[in-house]
Structures are given as structure tokens and as C-alpha cells.
Write a protein that holds these residues in place. Structure first.
Motif, PDB file in Angstrom:
ATOM      1  N   SER A   1     -34.378 -24.433 141.748  1.00  0.00           N
ATOM      2  CA  SER A   1     -35.377 -24.813 142.917  1.00  0.00           C
ATOM      3  C   SER A   1     -36.592 -23.634 142.521  1.00  0.00           C
ATOM      4  O   SER A   1     -36.233 -22.517 142.267  1.00  0.00           O
ATOM      5  CB  SER A   1     -34.505 -24.162 144.073  1.00  0.00           C
ATOM      6  OG  SER A   1     -35.627 -24.419 145.247  1.00  0.00           O
ATOM      7  N   GLY A   2     -37.912 -24.172 142.567  1.00  0.00           N
ATOM      8  CA  GLY A   2     -39.011 -23.319 142.477  1.00  0.00           C
ATOM      9  C   GLY A   2     -39.418 -23.142 140.752  1.00  0.00           C
ATOM     10  O   GLY A   2     -40.451 -22.433 140.750  1.00  0.00           O
ATOM     11  N   LEU A   3     -38.535 -23.575 139.975  1.00  0.00           N
ATOM     12  CA  LEU A   3     -38.790 -23.490 138.370  1.00  0.00           C
ATOM     13  C   LEU A   3     -39.957 -24.407 138.220  1.00  0.00           C
ATOM     14  O   LEU A   3     -39.666 -25.390 138.092  1.00  0.00           O
ATOM     15  CB  LEU A   3     -37.657 -23.938 137.604  1.00  0.00           C
ATOM     16  CG  LEU A   3     -37.717 -23.740 136.179  1.00  0.00           C
ATOM     17  CD1 LEU A   3     -38.126 -22.267 135.735  1.00  0.00           C
ATOM     18  CD2 LEU A   3     -36.618 -24.049 135.432  1.00  0.00           C
ATOM     19  N   ASP A   4     -41.115 -24.042 137.899  1.00  0.00           N
ATOM     20  CA  ASP A   4     -42.351 -24.675 137.675  1.00  0.00           C
ATOM     21  C   ASP A   4     -42.361 -24.609 136.012  1.00  0.00           C
ATOM     22  O   ASP A   4     -42.921 -23.858 135.374  1.00  0.00           O
ATOM     23  CB  ASP A   4     -43.639 -24.021 138.038  1.00  0.00           C
ATOM     24  CG  ASP A   4     -45.097 -24.929 138.103  1.00  0.00           C
ATOM     25  OD1 ASP A   4     -44.719 -25.860 137.551  1.00  0.00           O
ATOM     26  OD2 ASP A   4     -45.980 -24.563 138.591  1.00  0.00           O
ATOM     27  N   ILE A   5     -42.141 -26.081 135.629  1.00  0.00           N
ATOM     28  CA  ILE A   5     -42.512 -26.288 134.134  1.00  0.00           C
ATOM     29  C   ILE A   5     -43.610 -26.408 133.471  1.00  0.00           C
ATOM     30  O   ILE A   5     -43.928 -26.387 132.144  1.00  0.00           O
ATOM     31  CB  ILE A   5     -41.586 -27.585 133.914  1.00  0.00           C
ATOM     32  CG1 ILE A   5     -42.492 -28.905 134.681  1.00  0.00           C
ATOM     33  CG2 ILE A   5     -40.190 -27.722 134.099  1.00  0.00           C
ATOM     34  CD1 ILE A   5     -41.876 -30.135 134.077  1.00  0.00           C
ATOM     35  N   ARG A   6     -44.787 -26.253 134.371  1.00  0.00           N
ATOM     36  CA  ARG A   6     -45.990 -26.179 134.219  1.00  0.00           C
ATOM     37  C   ARG A   6     -46.299 -24.728 133.256  1.00  0.00           C
ATOM     38  O   ARG A   6     -47.301 -24.596 132.797  1.00  0.00           O
ATOM     39  CB  ARG A   6     -47.061 -26.518 134.928  1.00  0.00           C
ATOM     40  CG  ARG A   6     -47.032 -28.038 135.670  1.00  0.00           C
ATOM     41  CD  ARG A   6     -47.928 -28.097 136.669  1.00  0.00           C
ATOM     42  NE  ARG A   6     -47.413 -27.287 138.013  1.00  0.00           N
ATOM     43  CZ  ARG A   6     -48.103 -27.327 139.345  1.00  0.00           C
ATOM     44  NH1 ARG A   6     -49.278 -27.954 139.433  1.00  0.00           N
ATOM     45  NH2 ARG A   6     -47.630 -26.501 140.092  1.00  0.00           N
ATOM     46  N   GLN A   7     -45.482 -23.873 133.737  1.00  0.00           N
ATOM     47  CA  GLN A   7     -45.580 -22.564 133.503  1.00  0.00           C
ATOM     48  C   GLN A   7     -45.171 -22.168 132.103  1.00  0.00           C
ATOM     49  O   GLN A   7     -45.443 -21.292 131.495  1.00  0.00           O
ATOM     50  CB  GLN A   7     -45.037 -21.468 134.626  1.00  0.00           C
ATOM     51  CG  GLN A   7     -45.902 -21.507 135.873  1.00  0.00           C
ATOM     52  CD  GLN A   7     -45.104 -20.671 136.528  1.00  0.00           C
ATOM     53  OE1 GLN A   7     -44.247 -19.984 136.210  1.00  0.00           O
ATOM     54  NE2 GLN A   7     -45.945 -20.410 137.807  1.00  0.00           N
ATOM     55  N   LEU A   8     -44.226 -23.235 131.459  1.00  0.00           N
ATOM     56  CA  LEU A   8     -43.509 -22.985 130.447  1.00  0.00           C
ATOM     57  C   LEU A   8     -44.423 -23.328 128.839  1.00  0.00           C
ATOM     58  O   LEU A   8     -45.311 -23.821 129.214  1.00  0.00           O
ATOM     59  CB  LEU A   8     -42.394 -23.877 130.286  1.00  0.00           C
ATOM     60  CG  LEU A   8     -41.482 -23.669 131.385  1.00  0.00           C
ATOM     61  CD1 LEU A   8     -40.169 -24.953 131.369  1.00  0.00           C
ATOM     62  CD2 LEU A   8     -40.606 -22.484 131.226  1.00  0.00           C
ATOM     63  N   ALA A   9     -43.967 -22.572 127.932  1.00  0.00           N
ATOM     64  CA  ALA A   9     -44.583 -22.627 126.726  1.00  0.00           C
ATOM     65  C   ALA A   9     -44.155 -23.976 125.983  1.00  0.00           C
ATOM     66  O   ALA A   9     -45.030 -24.584 125.063  1.00  0.00           O
ATOM     67  CB  ALA A   9     -44.535 -21.534 125.679  1.00  0.00           C
ATOM     68  N   GLY A  10     -42.944 -24.642 126.485  1.00  0.00           N
ATOM     69  CA  GLY A  10     -42.499 -25.684 125.768  1.00  0.00           C
ATOM     70  C   GLY A  10     -41.366 -26.018 126.382  1.00  0.00           C
ATOM     71  O   GLY A  10     -40.471 -24.938 126.834  1.00  0.00           O
ATOM     72  N   TYR A  11     -41.148 -27.320 126.868  1.00  0.00           N
ATOM     73  CA  TYR A  11     -39.754 -27.917 127.375  1.00  0.00           C
ATOM     74  C   TYR A  11     -39.220 -29.092 126.929  1.00  0.00           C
ATOM     75  O   TYR A  11     -38.735 -29.898 127.396  1.00  0.00           O
ATOM     76  CB  TYR A  11     -39.928 -27.864 129.005  1.00  0.00           C
ATOM     77  CG  TYR A  11     -41.214 -28.673 129.527  1.00  0.00           C
ATOM     78  CD1 TYR A  11     -40.961 -30.201 129.617  1.00  0.00           C
ATOM     79  CD2 TYR A  11     -42.394 -28.156 129.782  1.00  0.00           C
ATOM     80  CE1 TYR A  11     -41.931 -30.718 129.982  1.00  0.00           C
ATOM     81  CE2 TYR A  11     -43.360 -28.817 130.127  1.00  0.00           C
ATOM     82  CZ  TYR A  11     -43.372 -30.233 130.447  1.00  0.00           C
ATOM     83  OH  TYR A  11     -44.362 -30.893 130.907  1.00  0.00           O
TER      84      TYR A  11
ATOM     85  N   LEU B   1     -36.091 -31.513 142.175  1.00  0.00           N
ATOM     86  CA  LEU B   1     -36.623 -30.202 142.550  1.00  0.00           C
ATOM     87  C   LEU B   1     -37.544 -29.559 141.379  1.00  0.00           C
ATOM     88  O   LEU B   1     -38.611 -28.964 141.661  1.00  0.00           O
ATOM     89  CB  LEU B   1     -35.358 -29.198 142.250  1.00  0.00           C
ATOM     90  CG  LEU B   1     -34.236 -29.331 143.287  1.00  0.00           C
ATOM     91  CD1 LEU B   1     -33.032 -28.765 143.075  1.00  0.00           C
ATOM     92  CD2 LEU B   1     -34.656 -28.901 144.752  1.00  0.00           C
ATOM     93  N   LEU B   2     -37.387 -30.033 140.023  1.00  0.00           N
ATOM     94  CA  LEU B   2     -38.389 -29.681 139.098  1.00  0.00           C
ATOM     95  C   LEU B   2     -39.759 -30.386 139.274  1.00  0.00           C
ATOM     96  O   LEU B   2     -40.863 -29.802 139.162  1.00  0.00           O
ATOM     97  CB  LEU B   2     -37.780 -30.200 137.855  1.00  0.00           C
ATOM     98  CG  LEU B   2     -36.482 -29.227 137.193  1.00  0.00           C
ATOM     99  CD1 LEU B   2     -36.241 -29.561 135.860  1.00  0.00           C
ATOM    100  CD2 LEU B   2     -37.091 -27.834 137.005  1.00  0.00           C
ATOM    101  N   LEU B   3     -39.665 -31.861 139.704  1.00  0.00           N
ATOM    102  CA  LEU B   3     -40.907 -32.274 139.984  1.00  0.00           C
ATOM    103  C   LEU B   3     -41.647 -31.918 141.129  1.00  0.00           C
ATOM    104  O   LEU B   3     -42.964 -31.960 141.161  1.00  0.00           O
ATOM    105  CB  LEU B   3     -40.718 -33.934 140.195  1.00  0.00           C
ATOM    106  CG  LEU B   3     -40.120 -34.826 138.728  1.00  0.00           C
ATOM    107  CD1 LEU B   3     -39.918 -36.175 139.093  1.00  0.00           C
ATOM    108  CD2 LEU B   3     -41.253 -34.908 137.731  1.00  0.00           C
ATOM    109  N   ALA B   4     -40.999 -31.639 142.200  1.00  0.00           N
ATOM    110  CA  ALA B   4     -41.841 -30.907 143.228  1.00  0.00           C
ATOM    111  C   ALA B   4     -42.295 -29.755 142.985  1.00  0.00           C
ATOM    112  O   ALA B   4     -43.579 -29.370 143.585  1.00  0.00           O
ATOM    113  CB  ALA B   4     -40.384 -30.825 144.536  1.00  0.00           C
ATOM    114  N   ALA B   5     -41.459 -28.942 142.316  1.00  0.00           N
ATOM    115  CA  ALA B   5     -42.109 -27.443 141.800  1.00  0.00           C
ATOM    116  C   ALA B   5     -43.373 -27.563 140.999  1.00  0.00           C
ATOM    117  O   ALA B   5     -44.243 -26.805 140.976  1.00  0.00           O
ATOM    118  CB  ALA B   5     -41.075 -26.631 141.123  1.00  0.00           C
TER     119      ALA B   5
END
Length: 254
Positions: free
Chosen positions: A218-228, A240-244
Motif C-alpha cells: 500500500s502506497g508503493l509508487d512504481i513510478r518512483q522506481l528505477a526499474g520494475y 493497490l499498485l495502480l492506485a498508488a
């Protein structure tokens, strides 16, 4: 206690119910020794060899381990924090903890500075507020091939600083990583199943191929990641990931 007496004590192989205060252990050979129910207070361990040593129910208060050898050491129910000041941890600097095994130890607010932790294994340990600075979890097999290995199960890293580390291929399962600093940490192919990542700092972290199934995201924003790329999640985590990420998930026909 003078050094000669201490060396005789270590030569016996078993030290039990002893208290050591304001001492300088330098260049001592304690490899294979067993320490039970001992207290080390304001002790400086410099280039001490604790390889294959076994510590059980020991207390380390305001201690510093520098260039110490703890390879293959076993630590059970040991505490590295001042009981009178719960924010005063110990310092381990330039020390070798490769293949060390830790069980139910408390290293809250400890500082691990440029230590070797390849193949370390910790279970049920507390690293609350601990700082891992330039810690090394890899072993070079050759110039072209490097192996990363570390295992943490049921551990607490809340408010710890794990930023900029390489934890590729690490096993970090059922761990509490709330508000942990994972900035620019490489978690490629790491196993993070069933861990709690609520409000973890993941800016520029790499989670390519990581396994987050069962984790609290919850709250993990994949847009902040360098890679996923290749990130593994379960079906009930996708919303949860899409909402964040700011994506509005609507039902069919909405």
C-alpha cells in the motif's frame, strides 16, 4: 584483566557469565571460542579473530568492532544496544561477517560500515534504525562473474537505512520494512514475499524481477522506481499498485 589473562581465558574455548568493561581487545585470536551470557561494555575489538565463534545471550554495550573477523560466526539472542539508552547501538566497521548466522539478535541503531556480509543469514532479528553503509553482499568468482547472497527472515528493518546497497537475489521474506530507506537500492530478483513495505522509501530503487507476492505494498509508487520489469505480484495487489501510481481503477461498465 590484563591481556595475558584474557588470552588464557580465550584459550580455554568457553567463556561464560563474564563481564568485560572498557577494554581494548586488539589482534586477539578467539576463533572457535564460545561465549555465553557475557557482557561487553565499552569494549573496542580491533582486528580480533572471531571466526567460527559462537555467542549466545551476550550483551554488547557501546562497543566498536573494527576490522574484526566474524566469518562463519553464530550469534544467538545477542543484543548490540545500550539498555539504558535505546538509541545507542554498536558500530561494526570494515569487519568480515561472511556466512555469519544471526538468530533473534537485536542490532537496533547499529552502524555497519563497509562490512562484508556475503551469505549472511539472519532470522528473527531486529535492525530498527540501523545504518548499513557501503555494506557488501557479493562475492566475485571472477572478473566477469559475481554472486550475491543474503538471507533475512522475520526481521525488522523499520526506519533502517539500506539505501544504495546491492541486495540482488537477496531473500528478505516476512520482514518489516516500514519506512525503511531503500533509495537507489538494487533489489533485482530479490525475494520479498510477505514483507511489509508500507511507506518504504523506494525512489530510484530497482525491483526488476523481484517477488512481492503477499507483501504489503500500500502506497508503493512504481513510478518512483528505477526499474520494475518482471516484477511479480499477486492478483489482489494490482489495484493497490495502480492506485498508488495515480491510475483510477474502475469496474466494468463504470
Amino acid at each position: 584483566m590484563d591481556i595475558d589473562t584474557l588470552e588464557d581465558l580465550l584459550a580455554a574455548g568457553l567463556v561464560r557469565d563474564a563481564r568485560f568493561t572498557a577494554m581494548d581487545w586488539r589482534d586477539l585470536d578467539a576463533a572457535g571460542c564460545r561465549f555465553e551470557d557475557c557482557v561487553f561494555e565499552d569494549v573496542r575489538f580491533t582486528a580480533v579473530d572471531f571466526s567460527d565463534a559462537h555467542f549466545k545471550n551476550c550483551q554488547f554495550v557501546r562497543c566498536r568492532l573494527s576490522h574484526a573477523k566474524l566469518r562463519d560466526a553464530v550469534l544467538e539472542e545477542c543484543r548490540f544496544i545500550d539498555p539504558a539508552d535505546k538509541t545507542a547501538g554498536c558500530t561494526l566497521a570494515f569487519s568480515d561477517l561472511r556466512a555469519a548466522r544471526l538468530s533473534r539478535c537485536d542490532l537496533s541503531f547499529a552502524t555497519l560500515d563497509r562490512c562484508g556480509l556475503f551469505d549472511v543469514e539472519a532470522e528473527g532479528c531486529t535492525f530498527f534504525g540501523a545504518r548499513f553503509h557501503l555494506v557488501d553482499f557479493h562475492h566475485a568468482l571472477s572478473r566477469a562473474q559475481t554472486v550475491h547472497r543474503a538471507t533475512f527472515r522475520d526481521c525488522t528493518f523499520e526506519l533502517a537505512d539500506l539505501s544504495r546497497l546491492s541486495l540482488r537475489d537477496a531473500v528478505i521474506t516476512r520482514c518489516r520494512l516500514r519506512e525503511t530507506d531503500l533509495h537507489a537500492t538494487d533489489l533485482t530478483d530479490a525475494d520479498l514475499r510477505d514483507s511489509d513495505l508500507f511507506q518504504a522509501i523506494v525512489t530510484d530503487a530497482k525491483l526488476d524481477g523481484a517477488d512481492l507476492r503477499g507483501a504489503k505494498v500500500s502506497g508503493l509508487d512504481i513510478r518512483q522506481l528505477a526499474g520494475y520489469s518482471g516484477l511479480k505480484i499477486a492478483g489482489d495487489q494490482q489495484h493497490l499498485l495502480l492506485a498508488a501510481a495515480g491510475i483510477d481503477v474502475c469496474g466494468d461498465g463504470a
